[in-house]
Design a protein around this motif. Structure first.
Motif, PDB file in Angstrom:
ATOM      1  N   MET A   1       7.753   8.665 -12.233  1.00 36.96           N
ATOM      2  CA  MET A   1       6.984   8.329 -11.023  1.00 36.96           C
ATOM      3  C   MET A   1       6.988   6.814 -10.798  1.00 36.96           C
ATOM      4  SD  MET A   1       3.423  10.253 -10.308  1.00 36.96           S
ATOM      5  CE  MET A   1       3.161  10.886 -11.952  1.00 36.96           C
ATOM      6  N   GLN A   2       7.252   6.408  -9.562  1.00 37.86           N
ATOM      7  CA  GLN A   2       7.273   4.966  -9.302  1.00 37.86           C
ATOM      8  C   GLN A   2       5.835   4.430  -9.202  1.00 37.86           C
ATOM      9  OE1 GLN A   2       8.996   4.966  -5.229  1.00 37.86           O
ATOM     10  NE2 GLN A   2       7.103   4.013  -4.657  1.00 37.86           N
ATOM     11  N   PRO A   3       5.626   3.151  -9.562  1.00 33.35           N
ATOM     12  CA  PRO A   3       4.269   2.613  -9.433  1.00 33.35           C
ATOM     13  C   PRO A   3       3.907   2.440  -7.966  1.00 33.35           C
ATOM     14  CG  PRO A   3       5.800   0.893 -10.109  1.00 33.35           C
ATOM     15  CD  PRO A   3       6.598   2.162 -10.022  1.00 33.35           C
ATOM     16  N   VAL A   4       2.624   2.549  -7.664  1.00 37.34           N
ATOM     17  CA  VAL A   4       2.194   2.299  -6.285  1.00 37.34           C
ATOM     18  C   VAL A   4       1.403   0.995  -6.285  1.00 37.34           C
ATOM     19  CG1 VAL A   4       0.228   3.891  -6.586  1.00 37.34           C
ATOM     20  CG2 VAL A   4       0.916   3.246  -4.299  1.00 37.34           C
ATOM     21  N   LYS A   5       1.711   0.159  -5.306  1.00 37.36           N
ATOM     22  CA  LYS A   5       1.052  -1.143  -5.240  1.00 37.36           C
ATOM     23  C   LYS A   5      -0.278  -0.980  -4.504  1.00 37.36           C
ATOM     24  CE  LYS A   5       2.514  -5.748  -3.600  1.00 37.36           C
ATOM     25  NZ  LYS A   5       2.802  -6.578  -4.755  1.00 37.36           N
ATOM     26  N   ILE A   6      -1.344  -1.539  -5.063  1.00 33.21           N
ATOM     27  CA  ILE A   6      -2.650  -1.455  -4.397  1.00 33.21           C
ATOM     28  C   ILE A   6      -2.952  -2.823  -3.785  1.00 33.21           C
ATOM     29  CG2 ILE A   6      -5.098  -0.808  -4.649  1.00 33.21           C
ATOM     30  CD1 ILE A   6      -3.411   1.345  -5.858  1.00 33.21           C
ATOM     31  N   ILE A   7      -3.174  -2.854  -2.489  1.00 36.93           N
ATOM     32  CA  ILE A   7      -3.499  -4.125  -1.819  1.00 36.93           C
ATOM     33  C   ILE A   7      -4.879  -3.980  -1.177  1.00 36.93           C
ATOM     34  CG2 ILE A   7      -2.811  -5.749  -0.006  1.00 36.93           C
ATOM     35  CD1 ILE A   7       0.077  -5.045  -0.520  1.00 36.93           C
ATOM     36  N   THR A   8      -5.726  -4.988  -1.399  1.00 32.29           N
ATOM     37  CA  THR A   8      -7.109  -4.866  -0.894  1.00 32.29           C
ATOM     38  C   THR A   8      -7.459  -5.916   0.167  1.00 32.29           C
ATOM     39  OG1 THR A   8      -7.920  -6.239  -2.694  1.00 32.29           O
ATOM     40  CG2 THR A   8      -7.977  -3.851  -3.060  1.00 32.29           C
ATOM     41  N   THR A   9      -6.601  -6.924   0.355  1.00 33.98           N
ATOM     42  CA  THR A   9      -6.965  -7.939   1.355  1.00 33.98           C
ATOM     43  C   THR A   9      -5.998  -7.930   2.545  1.00 33.98           C
ATOM     44  OG1 THR A   9      -5.639  -9.732   0.426  1.00 33.98           O
ATOM     45  CG2 THR A   9      -7.865  -9.466  -0.476  1.00 33.98           C
ATOM     46  N   VAL A  10      -6.513  -8.364   3.661  1.00 36.74           N
ATOM     47  CA  VAL A  10      -5.721  -8.419   4.897  1.00 36.74           C
ATOM     48  C   VAL A  10      -4.536  -9.368   4.705  1.00 36.74           C
ATOM     49  CG1 VAL A  10      -5.796  -9.188   7.312  1.00 36.74           C
ATOM     50  CG2 VAL A  10      -7.699  -7.849   6.364  1.00 36.74           C
ATOM     51  N   LYS A  11      -4.836 -10.533   4.134  1.00 37.34           N
ATOM     52  CA  LYS A  11      -3.795 -11.563   3.988  1.00 37.34           C
ATOM     53  C   LYS A  11      -2.634 -11.044   3.131  1.00 37.34           C
ATOM     54  CE  LYS A  11      -3.446 -16.489   2.983  1.00 37.34           C
ATOM     55  NZ  LYS A  11      -2.627 -16.555   1.768  1.00 37.34           N
ATOM     56  N   LYS A  12      -2.964 -10.436   1.990  1.00 41.35           N
ATOM     57  CA  LYS A  12      -1.894  -9.950   1.080  1.00 41.35           C
ATOM     58  C   LYS A  12      -1.099  -8.820   1.744  1.00 41.35           C
ATOM     59  CE  LYS A  12      -2.915 -11.616  -3.391  1.00 41.35           C
ATOM     60  NZ  LYS A  12      -4.201 -11.615  -4.087  1.00 41.35           N
ATOM     61  N   MET A  13      -1.797  -7.972   2.510  1.00 42.94           N
ATOM     62  CA  MET A  13      -1.098  -6.869   3.171  1.00 42.94           C
ATOM     63  C   MET A  13      -0.141  -7.416   4.221  1.00 42.94           C
ATOM     64  SD  MET A  13      -0.809  -3.540   3.090  1.00 42.94           S
ATOM     65  CE  MET A  13       0.872  -3.402   3.664  1.00 42.94           C
ATOM     66  N   GLN A  14      -0.622  -8.388   5.005  1.00 46.64           N
ATOM     67  CA  GLN A  14       0.254  -8.976   6.043  1.00 46.64           C
ATOM     68  C   GLN A  14       1.458  -9.659   5.409  1.00 46.64           C
ATOM     69  OE1 GLN A  14      -2.807 -11.199   8.146  1.00 46.64           O
ATOM     70  NE2 GLN A  14      -2.662  -9.797   9.902  1.00 46.64           N
ATOM     71  N   GLU A  15       1.213 -10.374   4.295  1.00 45.74           N
ATOM     72  CA  GLU A  15       2.325 -11.067   3.618  1.00 45.74           C
ATOM     73  C   GLU A  15       3.337 -10.047   3.095  1.00 45.74           C
ATOM     74  OE1 GLU A  15      -0.200 -14.996   2.180  1.00 45.74           O
ATOM     75  OE2 GLU A  15       0.385 -13.491   0.684  1.00 45.74           O
TER      76      GLU A  15
END
Ligand code: AMP
Length: 284
Positions: free
Chosen positions: A1-15
């Motif tokens: 199973m591939q890892p899933v990236k968890i993003i919690t901030t708007v800035k990191k998601m946009q980047e």
């Protein structure tokens, strides 16, 4: 199973999305409120068919809940959600908290003028303003090429398609079919709130829709006859409170009295404390 990236901030998601776009990858977004089930998983499946990079957002959006609705009681299990996402090959889970998306000075909303004045919008007056606003925000944060929504929330899908068209958004919106339990109950995160003895009452929604399909097949064209029969089916089971049962135009959601072309039959019923919705497209 591939890892899933968890993003919690708007800035990191946009980047992250900017990076994916820079790498020439197309992005599919599946907005959810978590407590995932097969219905959500089918949207993910559809998403991976259409794009290189799959983002699932998990956010119980406070602005689409009215006072006295089940915001606080909404079921949650992030670890389980994460496992399901991993199994489905999701690349990123975007899971912000409420202050991240609605900081103190937040003051801009998106509201549609006509579509929310029907069906669920009548008893949930702030709901679609909250939905349109959060979906716009998610589109601006995740920057998807396509976004998948379930036809289970038919009015929500209509609102989003209209908003995308009105505001010249470039995202492609795809509607995916309703996934049901083996007994026909439309899957919903809220179904876990139903005790086993409430099941027959919950099933009365699908029973009513099937009955309507049969009536139309038999040549009935008067909506009142069909909705009256649906009410009888739902009321036959105790502990149900009908919010609405409507036969309407699938595009405008305006009531149709005499069925001459394909219509949407949609309904919302409270079974105990749990509000259930279901719908079916019916053709004469
Ligand atoms: P929710 O987490 O309930 O906000 O739902 C997230 C997305 O999943 C929405 O686009 C829903 O329409 C969709 N969805 C929920 N239940 C189902 C279902 N039973 N079949 C298909 N899609 C669904």
């Amino acid at each position: 199973m591939q890892p899933v990236k968890i993003i919690t901030t708007v800035k990191k998601m946009q980047e992250h999305s900017d990076l994916m776009i820079h790498q020439g990858k197309s992005i599919a977004l599946i907005p959810t409120m978590g407590f995932l089930h097969e219905g959500h998983l089918s949207l993910m499946q559809e998403g991976s068919r259409h794009a290189d990079h799959l983002v699932v957002s998990i956010f119980v959006n406070p602005t689409q809940f009215g006072q006295g609705e089940d915001l606080e009681a909404y079921p949650k299990d992030f670890n389980r959600d994460m496992d399901l996402c991993k199994k489905k090959g999701v690349d990123v889970i975007f899971k912000p908290d409420a202050p991240e998306l609605y900081p103190e000075n937040f003051q801009t909303y998106i509201a549609l003028e006509k579509l929310p004045n029907h069906l669920c919008g009548l008893s949930r007056p702030v709901h679609f303003k909250g939905v349109a606003t959060i979906v716009t925000k998610l589109f601006n944060i995740v920057k998807p090429d396509i976004a998948i929504f379930g036809q289970k929330d038919f009015q929500q899908l209509a609102v989003i398609k209209q908003m995308v068209s009105d505001l010249h958004m470039t995202v492609k919106v795809i509607g995916a079919p309703i996934i049901r339990e083996a007994d026909g109950l439309a899957m919903s995160s809220r179904n876990t709130c139903l005790s086993p003895e409430k099941r027959p009452a919950a099933l009365s929604l699908f029973e009513s829709l099937n009955n309507a399909k049969q009536l139309i097949k038999n040549g009935v064209t008067d909506s009142n006859i069909i909705t009256k029969k649906a009410r009888d089916i739902v009321k036959f089971h105790g502990d149900t409170e009908i919010d609405y049962i409507s036969i309407c135009d699938p595009e405008t959601l305006e009531d149709v009295q005499n069925i001459k072309k394909p219509v949407l039959m949609a309904m919302a019923v409270k079974v105990g404390k749990t509000r259930l919705i279901d719908n079916m497209l019916l053709s004469p």
